[in-house]
Design a protein around this motif. Structure first.
Motif, PDB file in Angstrom:
ATOM      1  N   ILE A  67       0.936  -1.140   0.227  1.00 18.93           N
ATOM      2  CA  ILE A  67       0.102   0.054  -0.158  1.00 18.93           C
ATOM      3  C   ILE A  67       0.730   1.319   0.014  1.00 18.93           C
ATOM      4  O   ILE A  67       2.012   1.220   0.437  1.00 18.93           O
ATOM      5  N   GLU A  85      -5.162   6.442   5.608  1.00 22.20           N
ATOM      6  CA  GLU A  85      -6.634   6.041   5.571  1.00 22.20           C
ATOM      7  C   GLU A  85      -6.997   4.804   6.251  1.00 22.20           C
ATOM      8  O   GLU A  85      -7.800   4.952   7.145  1.00 22.20           O
ATOM      9  N   GLU A  86      -5.932   3.858   6.209  1.00 21.45           N
ATOM     10  CA  GLU A  86      -6.457   2.581   7.005  1.00 21.45           C
ATOM     11  C   GLU A  86      -6.197   2.800   8.486  1.00 21.45           C
ATOM     12  O   GLU A  86      -6.934   2.375   9.302  1.00 21.45           O
ATOM     13  N   ARG A 101      -2.953   5.508   1.453  1.00 20.19           N
ATOM     14  CA  ARG A 101      -3.592   4.337   1.858  1.00 20.19           C
ATOM     15  C   ARG A 101      -3.348   4.038   3.207  1.00 20.19           C
ATOM     16  O   ARG A 101      -4.251   3.512   4.041  1.00 20.19           O
TER      17      ARG A 101
END
Length: 192
Positions: A62, A69-70, A66
């Motif tokens: 990733i 975001e995670e 990302r």
């Protein structure tokens, strides 16, 4: 492999809810070793999710966007307000949530800004001093900086907590200890 299969899930509301359901069902006496272990497993499970996001970033599965975001997704799930029928259990979950706050901030800081120069022990002591002066924002900042060092592999000596007054910093350092364990051994904690 379809595109959906290639999207890794690091944590889910269902997983968190399963832990909350288990807490709701259990007789929780904080003095009881099994109860303490359940709460620690719940905390470690969330820290493991964060460690897995960081590992996925490091392995280029990733990208940074990302990863952030995670981390925020896990944070949103875990730090959402919890409503249980038992106030004592709510307080215990609140303690777990409090411990995890710097884990999320440190992970995000690590992804966006990298490792902060300094020493874990010095950051933790500075956090305790800031808490003593009732500067909780500075205290959290120091713990987050310590967290970036932990993510980078510097050892956090959990015995530091024993030297401190019980308070937010000791809870936050407890969260970093879970993160350290998760990074060293990111095995999934079984929910049952």
């Amino acid at each position: 492999m379809t595109e959906d299969e290639s999207v890794e899930t690091f944590y889910s509301e269902e997983r968190w809810q399963n832990w909350l359901d288990r807490v709701a069902e259990e007789e929780l006496d904080p003095e009881n070793e099994d109860a303490a272990r359940l709460l620690l497993n719940l905390q470690d499970d969330a820290a493991i999710a964060v460690a897995k996001v960081l590992a996925a970033l490091e392995e280029d599965r990733i990208d940074e966007e990302r990863a952030v975001e995670e981390i925020r997704s896990v944070s949103d799930i875990v730090l959402a307000e919890v409503a249980l029928d038992d106030e004592d259990k709510e307080m215990l979950i609140d303690g777990v949530q409090t411990s995890l706050v710097p884990v999320f901030y440190a992970a995000e800081e690590y992804v966006v800004g990298g490792v902060v120069d300094g020493d874990v022990t010095e950051f933790v002591r500075a956090a305790a001093d800031a808490e003593a002066e009732e500067d909780l924002d500075a205290a959290l900042g120091y713990v987050v900086q310590a967290g970036t060092r932990v993510i980078d592999g510097e050892r956090l000596d959990i015995e530091l907590v024993e030297e401190m007054e019980y308070g937010l910093v000791s809870e936050w350092v407890n969260g970093l200890d879970s993160l350290q364990s998760a990074i060293e051994d990111p095995e999934v904690v079984e929910e049952d």
